[in-house]
Design a protein around this motif. Structure first.
Motif, short mmCIF file in Angstrom:
data_model
loop_
_atom_site.label_atom_id
_atom_site.label_comp_id
_atom_site.label_asym_id
_atom_site.label_seq_id
_atom_site.Cartn_x
_atom_site.Cartn_y
_atom_site.Cartn_z
N VAL B 254 0.81 -1.22 0.00
CA VAL B 254 0.00 0.00 0.00
C VAL B 254 0.85 1.27 0.00
N ALA B 255 1.95 1.26 0.71
CA ALA B 255 2.79 2.48 0.80
C ALA B 255 3.33 2.85 -0.58
N GLU B 256 3.87 1.85 -1.27
CA GLU B 256 4.44 2.06 -2.60
C GLU B 256 3.35 2.51 -3.59
N ILE B 257 2.20 1.86 -3.51
CA ILE B 257 1.09 2.20 -4.40
C ILE B 257 0.63 3.64 -4.14
N GLN B 258 0.47 3.97 -2.89
CA GLN B 258 -0.01 5.31 -2.56
C GLN B 258 1.02 6.38 -2.98
N VAL B 262 -0.10 9.25 -5.66
CA VAL B 262 -0.10 10.68 -5.29
C VAL B 262 0.81 11.46 -6.24
N GLN B 263 1.89 10.82 -6.65
CA GLN B 263 2.81 11.43 -7.62
C GLN B 263 2.08 11.72 -8.94
N ILE B 264 1.32 10.74 -9.42
CA ILE B 264 0.56 10.92 -10.66
C ILE B 264 -0.42 12.09 -10.50
N TRP B 265 -1.11 12.08 -9.38
CA TRP B 265 -2.10 13.13 -9.11
C TRP B 265 -1.45 14.52 -9.13
N ASN B 266 -0.32 14.63 -8.42
CA ASN B 266 0.36 15.92 -8.34
C ASN B 266 0.86 16.39 -9.70
N GLN B 267 1.31 15.41 -10.49
CA GLN B 267 1.81 15.76 -11.82
C GLN B 267 0.67 16.32 -12.69
N TYR B 268 -0.47 15.62 -12.68
CA TYR B 268 -1.63 16.14 -13.41
C TYR B 268 -1.95 17.55 -12.92
N ASP B 269 -1.99 17.71 -11.61
CA ASP B 269 -2.45 18.97 -11.04
C ASP B 269 -1.50 20.11 -11.41
N SER B 270 -0.20 19.84 -11.36
CA SER B 270 0.73 20.92 -11.69
C SER B 270 0.72 21.20 -13.19
N ASN B 271 0.40 20.18 -13.99
CA ASN B 271 0.29 20.41 -15.44
C ASN B 271 -0.90 21.31 -15.80
N PHE B 272 -1.95 21.24 -14.98
CA PHE B 272 -3.18 21.98 -15.32
C PHE B 272 -3.32 23.29 -14.56
N LEU B 356 -9.55 11.44 -15.68
CA LEU B 356 -8.41 11.13 -16.55
C LEU B 356 -7.79 9.78 -16.20
N PRO B 357 -7.11 9.16 -17.15
CA PRO B 357 -6.49 7.85 -16.90
C PRO B 357 -5.68 7.87 -15.60
N PHE B 358 -5.78 6.82 -14.83
CA PHE B 358 -5.13 6.81 -13.52
C PHE B 358 -4.87 5.38 -13.09
N TYR B 359 -3.63 4.95 -13.19
CA TYR B 359 -3.27 3.59 -12.73
C TYR B 359 -1.76 3.52 -12.50
N MET B 360 -1.35 2.53 -11.76
CA MET B 360 0.04 2.42 -11.31
C MET B 360 1.05 2.45 -12.44
N GLU B 361 0.74 1.79 -13.54
CA GLU B 361 1.74 1.69 -14.61
C GLU B 361 1.83 2.96 -15.46
N LEU B 362 0.94 3.90 -15.21
CA LEU B 362 0.97 5.15 -15.96
C LEU B 362 2.28 5.88 -15.62
N THR B 363 3.06 6.22 -16.65
CA THR B 363 4.32 6.93 -16.38
C THR B 363 4.06 8.43 -16.29
N LEU B 364 4.97 9.14 -15.67
CA LEU B 364 4.81 10.59 -15.58
C LEU B 364 4.88 11.21 -16.99
N ALA B 365 5.64 10.57 -17.87
CA ALA B 365 5.69 11.04 -19.27
C ALA B 365 4.31 10.89 -19.91
N GLN B 366 3.62 9.80 -19.61
CA GLN B 366 2.25 9.63 -20.14
C GLN B 366 1.30 10.66 -19.53
N VAL B 367 1.50 10.94 -18.26
CA VAL B 367 0.67 11.97 -17.61
C VAL B 367 0.87 13.30 -18.33
N ASP B 368 2.11 13.60 -18.65
CA ASP B 368 2.40 14.85 -19.38
C ASP B 368 1.75 14.83 -20.76
#
Lengths: 383, 383
Positions: B254-258, B262-272, B356-368
């Motif tokens: 759970v720690a690693e997943i969370q 949260v990293q994906i979420w923050n990346q989306y948020d800072s992009n927008f 928006l797409p949201f899953y563990m394997e999503l890379t930050l480059a994909q988020v961008d």
């Protein structure tokens, strides 16, 4: 210790789960769910099937589908698992308990007619030990009184009923609805699991909705509508693809599993036939219209004292044999709601039944060992 | 195509299932069920937890436990999944729908007091997107009016609420009862699955009974009674050890997943952040008492036309973004039962929300890439 039950693995369960994981679809109603459902529909001649998380849940779907309302009466055997009753109690039904047959724990069909009132909505025959109830009698009664029949086929996969017309029907294909279990003690298992069988066309589309939390998601995925929404009551009755993949690996081997299980059953039966008469212990009876699906081998002791002695001594010999249901009409929950009728044969099987170890890995040598141990215990008790 | 969701596998799921198989125990309430339950109890400070086959089933247990009877009123947000409502409808409750907040899809706590009548039995706050409702307000209201609070924490694993006293509470540990989901779209998944959290001691022993089909089997296994029997209503709410083993492999990570989510979420948020103002599209708001558990990243469009344009165009660009709930008070099933109040913000989020797409394997480059694609579509639409 020889356990009473041991889950059997055909070998492909994990590979199929891995495949489901790789497909990116682990929630319900995916490829393995459809494979398992189609298998049942084709092999057992059922119009439509839906996997559920348990046989209990399949019974709850049935109770919703037939429109149980407060005060409706449902006739079920007293000698059954609590879920047969609870599924209908949850919808407000009044349970009317039927007694067991004299020769078999299944419900005594000849007593049903007298239990029907103008509030009766359904009869739920339980095919105990996979042995068919007299479905001609039950279906005729249901037709005459406009009742629904829901076969509780929890233990009855790959078992059959031959009607008086001579036609052979798979159990679960006869009633308006039927339910199967894949609990770990069943012939085919996914740990926990079940299936609703729908033979009456009128229930098919609503069943899909109730299965998918009361939404028309199934229509949505078929492209029949643009958005899916809340259209009915319902629950999350569908299991994950993890469960369905496991189940599919088992269903592919049903022939092999059934062959071995019937072999175990026959071995027990031939070991005991004619050797228990003086002790008053009876071997199972299978009516001529029914068949044996190798679900369970049981003996019926002369009385409770003898039964308990056997259970205790066989356990001391390293073999786990167990009793089974307790009459539901005498349960803590229901006894005050019961109408007072004596149900002596339900009580008899509650007090006297002995189930012997029964699982795929059980060798015929072990069956012989268990049989001989039991015969020795009986002989010791009688002398 | 970038999917909206993709199940994540930590690596040990199949090994644990194999271990469960080897143990000879695949039905529910075994080693992995206990591991998962203890994990929740210890990490999230919950008195007692019970795994269920779905969050829907956990909600149904909650409805039974608080003793919902025909006509009892339950307040829930209109902007939620159907199961939040159906679980109580199945027990005969009248649903009273609350509107969403202006700044968030969660229920508007300030509107609740006016919805309470002498028939109100419970409030069911839904922590939408894992973002806490104002639990101080809700718990105070419940206490003042003698109501039960059932947190629908389906999306809210590992999320927290800081009360006005400054204490930080895990979501699911505050209400009398709470429910979690392990559906495949959730942070931690077993394909389908759920958990009932019990914080009010009075519900613990009955919950065990209801979970085990209305029997006192749990007491039996603890050696407190000799035989188990039918003592209450109930269902087969417990999942198999196959499901629990899969879940346990996820919970261990759970720690690693969370962290990653949260990293994906923050990346989306800072992009927008700051780049959508002129289009009228809003990024998510998280109240100061709540935290972000990286469950979902969503945007709120200016109107439905703009939203639908974005969904259509982003799909054409190979990205699957999706809308979410439809107001339940306007559903085919419920609209005639609704009391006629307008719930404009529930409707607003029904019409305007984009996930928006949201899953563990999503890379930050994909988020961008997703973010830039969306920004380009918005810019194209606005000009």
């Amino acid at each position: 210790m020889i356990p009473f039950n041991k889950p059997y693995i055909t070998g492909l369960e994990l590979a199929y789960i891995e495949d489901a994981v790789a497909s990116g679809k682990l929630s319900g109603n995916g490829k393995y769910t459809r494979l398992a459902q189609s298998f049942f529909e084709e092999k057992y001649q059922i119009k439509k099937t839906l996997l559920t998380t348990s046989c209990t849940d399949a019974l709850e779907m049935a109770a919703i589908l037939i429109g149980i309302e407060h005060g409706d009466e449902v006739i079920i055997p007293s000698y059954t698992f609590v879920s047969t009753a609870n599924a209908f109690v949850l919808r407000g039904a009044k349970i009317v308990f039927a007694d067991s047959r004299t020769d078999h724990p299944g419900m005594d069909e000849s007593t049903l007619k007298a239990l029907i009132t103008d509030k009766t909505k359904a009869i739920v025959p339980v095919h105990y030990a996979g042995v068919a109830c007299d479905m001609d009698m039950i279906m005729e009664l249901a037709e005459a009184h406009n009742l629904f029949v829901i076969e509780d086929a929890a233990q009855a996969i790959d078992s059959f009923y031959t009607s008086k017309s001579g036609k052979r029907y798979p159990l679960g294909s006869i009633g308006h609805l039927a339910t199967f279990s894949f609990h770990e003690t069943k012939n085919i298992s996914s740990g926990e699991g079940g299936l609703l069988a729908i033979n009456d066309e009128q229930f098919v589309s609503r069943a899909e909705i109730i299965w998918e939390k009361g939404t028309n998601r199934a229509s949505f995925f078929r492209g029949e509508i643009n958005k899916y929404g809340w259209v009915d009551i319902g629950s999350s009755f569908l299991p994950s693809e993890i469960t369905a993949a496991f189940l599919w690996a088992q269903l592919e081997h049903v022939a092999e599993i059934q062959h071995k299980r019937v072999q175990i059953w026959n071995q027990y039966d031939s070991n005991f036939k004619g050797k228990l008469d003086s002790s008053g212990i009876k071997t199972p009876t299978i009516p001529s219209y029914a068949e044996n699906n190798g679900h369970m081998y049981y003996l019926v002791a002369r009385d409770e004292v003898q039964r308990d002695y056997i259970l205790k001594r066989i356990k001391e010999s390293g073999i786990l044999a167990v009793f089974h249901y307790l009459s539901l009409h005498k349960s803590e929950f229901f006894h005050e709601c019961h109408d007072g009728r004596e149900l002596p044969f339900a009580d008899l099987f509650s007090q006297r039944l002995i189930r012997l170890p029964f699982y795929m890995e059980l060798t015929l040598a072990q069956v012989d060992h268990i049989s001989q141990t039991l015969l020795d215990i009986v002989s010791e008790y009688e002398h």
